[in-house]
Design a protein around this motif. Structure first.
Motif, PDB file in Angstrom:
ATOM      1  N   LEU A   1     -36.482  13.994  46.924  1.00  0.00           N
ATOM      2  CA  LEU A   1     -36.444  12.881  47.959  1.00  0.00           C
ATOM      3  C   LEU A   1     -35.026  12.508  48.136  1.00  0.00           C
ATOM      4  CD1 LEU A   1     -38.174  11.292  50.035  1.00  0.00           C
ATOM      5  CD2 LEU A   1     -38.633   9.717  47.948  1.00  0.00           C
ATOM      6  N   ALA A   2     -34.387  12.224  47.066  1.00  0.00           N
ATOM      7  CA  ALA A   2     -33.142  11.758  47.291  1.00  0.00           C
ATOM      8  C   ALA A   2     -32.272  12.574  47.895  1.00  0.00           C
ATOM      9  CB  ALA A   2     -32.327  11.452  45.758  1.00  0.00           C
ATOM     10  N   GLY A   3     -32.238  13.879  47.416  1.00  0.00           N
ATOM     11  CA  GLY A   3     -31.559  14.738  48.381  1.00  0.00           C
ATOM     12  C   GLY A   3     -32.101  14.927  50.013  1.00  0.00           C
ATOM     13  N   TRP A   4     -32.989  14.924  50.243  1.00  0.00           N
ATOM     14  CA  TRP A   4     -33.541  14.801  51.617  1.00  0.00           C
ATOM     15  C   TRP A   4     -33.150  13.526  52.356  1.00  0.00           C
ATOM     16  CZ3 TRP A   4     -36.319  11.929  54.747  1.00  0.00           C
ATOM     17  CH2 TRP A   4     -36.780  12.737  56.238  1.00  0.00           C
ATOM     18  N   LEU A   5     -32.937  12.372  51.792  1.00  0.00           N
ATOM     19  CA  LEU A   5     -32.625  11.228  52.364  1.00  0.00           C
ATOM     20  C   LEU A   5     -31.257  11.163  52.373  1.00  0.00           C
ATOM     21  CD1 LEU A   5     -34.877   8.543  50.338  1.00  0.00           C
ATOM     22  CD2 LEU A   5     -35.084   9.189  52.753  1.00  0.00           C
ATOM     23  N   GLU A   6     -30.453  11.574  51.269  1.00  0.00           N
ATOM     24  CA  GLU A   6     -29.124  11.731  51.676  1.00  0.00           C
ATOM     25  C   GLU A   6     -28.751  12.428  52.652  1.00  0.00           C
ATOM     26  OE1 GLU A   6     -25.203  10.582  50.714  1.00  0.00           O
ATOM     27  OE2 GLU A   6     -27.241   9.471  49.995  1.00  0.00           O
ATOM     28  N   LEU A   7     -29.355  13.620  53.108  1.00  0.00           N
ATOM     29  CA  LEU A   7     -28.947  14.263  54.304  1.00  0.00           C
ATOM     30  C   LEU A   7     -29.326  13.552  55.768  1.00  0.00           C
ATOM     31  CD1 LEU A   7     -28.022  17.062  55.528  1.00  0.00           C
ATOM     32  CD2 LEU A   7     -30.060  17.728  55.225  1.00  0.00           C
ATOM     33  N   ARG A   8     -30.532  13.029  55.577  1.00  0.00           N
ATOM     34  CA  ARG A   8     -31.204  12.576  56.679  1.00  0.00           C
ATOM     35  C   ARG A   8     -30.853  10.976  57.061  1.00  0.00           C
ATOM     36  NH1 ARG A   8     -32.725  16.938  59.851  1.00  0.00           N
ATOM     37  NH2 ARG A   8     -33.697  18.360  58.075  1.00  0.00           N
ATOM     38  N   ARG A   9     -30.654  10.183  56.105  1.00  0.00           N
ATOM     39  CA  ARG A   9     -30.514   8.836  56.167  1.00  0.00           C
ATOM     40  C   ARG A   9     -29.419   8.233  55.077  1.00  0.00           C
ATOM     41  NH1 ARG A   9     -32.967   9.864  59.723  1.00  0.00           N
ATOM     42  NH2 ARG A   9     -34.773   8.836  60.645  1.00  0.00           N
TER      43      ARG A   9
ATOM     44  N   PRO B   1     -26.621   6.280  53.357  1.00  0.00           N
ATOM     45  CA  PRO B   1     -26.540   6.737  51.856  1.00  0.00           C
ATOM     46  C   PRO B   1     -27.636   6.540  51.114  1.00  0.00           C
ATOM     47  CG  PRO B   1     -25.499   4.841  51.851  1.00  0.00           C
ATOM     48  CD  PRO B   1     -25.958   4.901  53.245  1.00  0.00           C
ATOM     49  N   ALA B   2     -29.098   6.756  51.607  1.00  0.00           N
ATOM     50  CA  ALA B   2     -30.442   6.095  50.904  1.00  0.00           C
ATOM     51  C   ALA B   2     -30.772   6.892  49.932  1.00  0.00           C
ATOM     52  CB  ALA B   2     -31.354   6.428  52.065  1.00  0.00           C
ATOM     53  N   GLY B   3     -30.102   8.457  49.940  1.00  0.00           N
ATOM     54  CA  GLY B   3     -30.408   9.260  48.554  1.00  0.00           C
ATOM     55  C   GLY B   3     -29.712   8.615  47.688  1.00  0.00           C
ATOM     56  N   ALA B   4     -28.256   8.319  47.754  1.00  0.00           N
ATOM     57  CA  ALA B   4     -27.310   7.918  46.784  1.00  0.00           C
ATOM     58  C   ALA B   4     -28.002   6.824  46.310  1.00  0.00           C
ATOM     59  CB  ALA B   4     -25.920   7.841  47.205  1.00  0.00           C
ATOM     60  N   VAL B   5     -28.476   5.857  47.049  1.00  0.00           N
ATOM     61  CA  VAL B   5     -28.917   4.443  46.728  1.00  0.00           C
ATOM     62  C   VAL B   5     -30.176   4.664  45.820  1.00  0.00           C
ATOM     63  CG1 VAL B   5     -30.018   2.276  47.309  1.00  0.00           C
ATOM     64  CG2 VAL B   5     -28.261   3.145  48.480  1.00  0.00           C
ATOM     65  N   LEU B   6     -31.116   5.533  46.093  1.00  0.00           N
ATOM     66  CA  LEU B   6     -32.200   5.977  45.438  1.00  0.00           C
ATOM     67  C   LEU B   6     -31.853   6.303  43.947  1.00  0.00           C
ATOM     68  CD1 LEU B   6     -35.347   6.074  45.044  1.00  0.00           C
ATOM     69  CD2 LEU B   6     -35.231   8.347  45.925  1.00  0.00           C
ATOM     70  N   VAL B   7     -30.944   7.338  43.825  1.00  0.00           N
ATOM     71  CA  VAL B   7     -30.747   7.452  42.483  1.00  0.00           C
ATOM     72  C   VAL B   7     -29.767   6.607  41.768  1.00  0.00           C
ATOM     73  CG1 VAL B   7     -29.067   9.091  41.290  1.00  0.00           C
ATOM     74  CG2 VAL B   7     -30.004   9.901  43.121  1.00  0.00           C
ATOM     75  N   GLY B   8     -29.134   5.619  42.241  1.00  0.00           N
ATOM     76  CA  GLY B   8     -28.458   4.514  41.819  1.00  0.00           C
ATOM     77  C   GLY B   8     -29.528   3.680  41.047  1.00  0.00           C
ATOM     78  N   VAL B   9     -30.389   3.252  41.876  1.00  0.00           N
ATOM     79  CA  VAL B   9     -31.649   2.375  41.491  1.00  0.00           C
ATOM     80  C   VAL B   9     -32.454   2.875  40.266  1.00  0.00           C
ATOM     81  CG1 VAL B   9     -33.977   1.401  42.081  1.00  0.00           C
ATOM     82  CG2 VAL B   9     -32.250   1.479  43.826  1.00  0.00           C
ATOM     83  N   VAL B  10     -32.547   4.244  40.175  1.00  0.00           N
ATOM     84  CA  VAL B  10     -33.154   4.852  39.056  1.00  0.00           C
ATOM     85  C   VAL B  10     -32.209   4.634  37.862  1.00  0.00           C
ATOM     86  CG1 VAL B  10     -33.839   7.218  37.963  1.00  0.00           C
ATOM     87  CG2 VAL B  10     -34.301   6.645  40.127  1.00  0.00           C
ATOM     88  N   GLY B  11     -30.774   4.588  38.162  1.00  0.00           N
ATOM     89  CA  GLY B  11     -29.852   4.461  36.985  1.00  0.00           C
ATOM     90  C   GLY B  11     -29.769   2.976  36.423  1.00  0.00           C
ATOM     91  N   VAL B  12     -30.085   2.101  37.399  1.00  0.00           N
ATOM     92  CA  VAL B  12     -30.296   0.726  37.223  1.00  0.00           C
ATOM     93  C   VAL B  12     -31.249   0.356  36.094  1.00  0.00           C
ATOM     94  CG1 VAL B  12     -30.544  -1.719  38.090  1.00  0.00           C
ATOM     95  CG2 VAL B  12     -28.905  -0.030  39.042  1.00  0.00           C
ATOM     96  N   VAL B  13     -32.386   0.970  36.651  1.00  0.00           N
ATOM     97  CA  VAL B  13     -33.604   0.976  35.724  1.00  0.00           C
ATOM     98  C   VAL B  13     -33.422   1.500  34.407  1.00  0.00           C
ATOM     99  CG1 VAL B  13     -36.030   1.609  35.741  1.00  0.00           C
ATOM    100  CG2 VAL B  13     -35.223   0.902  37.792  1.00  0.00           C
TER     101      VAL B  13
ATOM    102  N   ALA C   1     -30.663  20.322  50.740  1.00  0.00           N
ATOM    103  CA  ALA C   1     -30.543  19.335  50.459  1.00  0.00           C
ATOM    104  C   ALA C   1     -31.620  18.780  49.514  1.00  0.00           C
ATOM    105  CB  ALA C   1     -30.561  18.205  51.543  1.00  0.00           C
ATOM    106  N   VAL C   2     -32.645  19.127  49.444  1.00  0.00           N
ATOM    107  CA  VAL C   2     -33.727  19.130  48.379  1.00  0.00           C
ATOM    108  C   VAL C   2     -33.158  19.672  47.167  1.00  0.00           C
ATOM    109  CG1 VAL C   2     -35.883  19.611  47.662  1.00  0.00           C
ATOM    110  CG2 VAL C   2     -35.610  18.524  49.934  1.00  0.00           C
ATOM    111  N   LEU C   3     -32.739  20.866  47.151  1.00  0.00           N
ATOM    112  CA  LEU C   3     -32.342  21.683  46.124  1.00  0.00           C
ATOM    113  C   LEU C   3     -31.077  20.790  45.535  1.00  0.00           C
ATOM    114  CD1 LEU C   3     -32.092  23.948  44.314  1.00  0.00           C
ATOM    115  CD2 LEU C   3     -30.622  25.256  46.000  1.00  0.00           C
ATOM    116  N   ALA C   4     -29.809  20.148  46.347  1.00  0.00           N
ATOM    117  CA  ALA C   4     -28.856  19.524  45.735  1.00  0.00           C
ATOM    118  C   ALA C   4     -29.443  18.274  45.084  1.00  0.00           C
ATOM    119  CB  ALA C   4     -28.035  19.053  46.852  1.00  0.00           C
ATOM    120  N   GLY C   5     -30.369  17.548  45.694  1.00  0.00           N
ATOM    121  CA  GLY C   5     -31.039  16.427  45.015  1.00  0.00           C
ATOM    122  C   GLY C   5     -31.730  16.851  43.478  1.00  0.00           C
ATOM    123  N   VAL C   6     -32.113  17.901  43.375  1.00  0.00           N
ATOM    124  CA  VAL C   6     -32.802  18.545  42.201  1.00  0.00           C
ATOM    125  C   VAL C   6     -31.628  18.662  41.309  1.00  0.00           C
ATOM    126  CG1 VAL C   6     -34.256  20.165  41.010  1.00  0.00           C
ATOM    127  CG2 VAL C   6     -35.025  19.081  43.181  1.00  0.00           C
TER     128      VAL C   6
END
Length: 530
Positions: free
Chosen positions: A97-105, A107-119, A23-28
């Motif tokens: 971190l987004a990849g790990w969160l997306e697997l464990r929690r 859609p937290a990982g997707a939300v994190l990536v989305g926040v980066v996009g908004v910024v 999942a970490v690899l998927a995030g990267v």
């Protein structure tokens, strides 16, 4: 009595401990692909609108002066590469971190990536030359990253009743591992294709290089005087009197070097003037050009530092442009603007000074300005640090007042006025080197624009000052080489240098950091005498 029947057993579903790493690899991978897509979109819209470069520019804008000085002191002209590399590492860690969160929690990982996009969208839209289209690179790129991340991590979640599917040697588990590898392969492909596409679309920089190479500069109607034979001592390790273009220091705020075609360039002279006008490249080429040797120095240059250089500049006098515009009474500053959003506030009286050769420069050491040094046009002002005068890729001159406007660095804690301080540097022998006992040659450079150097002195181990011999010079706007022979006995020795300008002012011993108006103090080095 009716006997209870047992419910059918639900197949056991377990997640392999290794799935978290996948999942970490998927995030990267998803994060990298998203940034690559953002680069592709930015190549179509504006290179500076990319998530990485717009974010980097925002970091440059936000850093306090002391941190900028630290970066320049540690990394010199490599500060931009270090910044971008650091940002890449931070983004990679965030994607992991987004990849790990997306697997464990989810859609937290997707939300994190989305926040980066908004910024990223917000940062891009806040750039000085931004248009609404600048929101697209981050929006599309990080949107793609969210989709790829969710698609990949979904294959790592166990599904009740699904048999194990293994591939590629990944540890077993009731997850779609072959599907995960497929999505990961697609993600890598997206990243590669997007990067290749962005490189193709960015060929404009190559095109501008070709334009620059074909450009023929007009001959100066007022050529510079020849460099005296004795101006360059030609000693090993001593900075040459004229700094080659490739060796000239570069400190600016542009993470991407602006690529301006001269035929599309123009200079707008406006503000508190009676006759504002816009000067095109063709009109500039028809004006009588002048050549002058001028030494430039960065305000971030530490005592004994190398953020200083001397070159032959070709250009048109800025005071003539101002005469044409006719500044109004009460104006006391010219705010020069760059294509990359940088600005510098220069005293109007300095640019109008008939004794100071301030230029709208188009040539450097006999060739068109290198892209990194402002092609097609920049300002060169003797006697002022670059942050208040040396605007590269200049596109506007606005006559205004210090009360009404500020240059880029002034609100960040730097002085509004930036006269270059008297400075001297030891080039020979180099710091921490070994020399033989006896007569030791000590040499270096000294500068005091717009006044000139009249004397340089050196002393060993805090002893008496010894006057050095000055090399010839073109004039007071350039540095001077100097040399002296000093008898040194074996052991560890210290050498110090100080200079005196043509007005009799001695370089101060008082140490001061670069901020807010330039470093000061005598350079002292330690050497070993064998």
């Amino acid at each position: 009595m009716t006997q209870a029947t047992e419910s059918p057993a639900v197949p056991s579903v377990e997640r392999s401990p290794g799935d978290g790493w996948w999942a970490v690899l998927a995030g990267v991978l998803a994060g990298g692909a998203g940034l690559a897509v953002a680069e592709l979109v930015a190549a179509v819209i504006a290179p500076a609108a990319s998530t990485l470069f717009a974010g980097g520019a925002a970091v440059v804008d936000a850093v306090p002066p002391w941190l900028k000085d630290v970066a320049v002191e540690w990394f010199g002209t490599n500060d931009k590469a270090v910044l971008l590399a650091t940002m890449g590492v931070v983004l990679a860690m965030g994607a992991a971190l987004a990849g790990w969160l997306e697997l464990r929690r989810p859609p937290a990982g997707a939300v994190l990536v989305g926040v980066v996009g908004v910024v990223g969208v917000a940062v891009a839209l806040l750039r000085p030359s931004a248009t609404p289209l600048w929101a697209l690179p981050s929006a599309i790129g990080l949107g793609a990253a969210v989709l790829l991340l969710r698609a990949a991590v979904a294959r790592l979640r166990p599904v009740p009743g699904r048999s194990e599917v293994s591939a590629g040697g990944i540890p077993g588990g009731a997850v779609d591992r072959r599907g995960f590898l497929t999505v990961s392969g697609i993600t890598v492909g997206v990243a590669v294709l997007a990067l290749a596409g962005s490189r193709v679309l960015s060929m404009g920089s190559t095109a501008i290089s070709a334009v620059r190479e074909k450009l023929r500069l007009p001959a100066a109607r007022m050529p510079a005087p020849p460099v005296p034979v004795g101006a360059d001592l030609k000693l090993d390790d001593l900075a040459p009197y004229v700094t080659p273009n490739a060796d000239f220091y570069r400190i600016d705020t542009a993470l991407i070097v602006p690529q301006l075609n001269p035929q599309d360039w123009s200079l707008e002279v406006r503000g508190l003037v009676d006759e504002p006008f816009t000067l095109t490249w063709d009109e500039l080429m028809e004006l009588p050009m002048e050549e002058h040797y001028v030494t430039l120095s960065c305000v971030s240059n530490a005592v004994g530092g190398d953020l200083v250089g001397n070159a032959l500049w070709l250009g048109y006098p800025i005071r003539a442009l101002l005469e044409r515009a006719k500044p109004q009474a009460g104006a006391d500053m010219v705010l020069s603007g760059s294509d990359d959003g940088f600005s510098a506030g220069t005293p109007l009286e300095v640019l109008q000074d008939p004794e100071r050769e301030s230029l709208l420069a188009i040539g450097m050491n006999g060739e068109p300005l290198p892209a990194e040094h402002g092609f097609p046009a920049r300002l060169v002002v003797p006697g002022l640090y670059g942050y208040v005068s040396a605007t590269k890729w200049v596109t506007s001159l606005e006559v205004t007042t210090f009360d009404a406007d500020q240059g880029y660095w002034t609100p960040r804690g730097w002085s509004a006025l930036g006269p270059i301080k008297i400075a001297s540097r030891i080039d020979v022998p180099r710091l921490s080197t070994s020399v033989s006992a006896g007569a030791v040659t000590v040499a270096g450079v000294a500068w005091a624009q717009h006044t000139g150097i009249s004397k340089v002195e050196v002393r060993a181990d805090g002893g008496d000052w010894v006057t050095a011999e000055l090399a010839e010079t073109v004039g007071p706007d350039t540095w001077r080489q100097w040399h002296v022979s000093i008898d040194l006995e074996a052991g560890y020795r210290t050498l110090a240098v100080r200079a005196t300008d043509s007005d009799g002012q001695v370089q101060t011993e008082t140490k001061a950091p670069p901020a807010p108006d330039g470093a000061s103090g005598w350079q002292t080095i330690s050497i070993k005498v064998d």
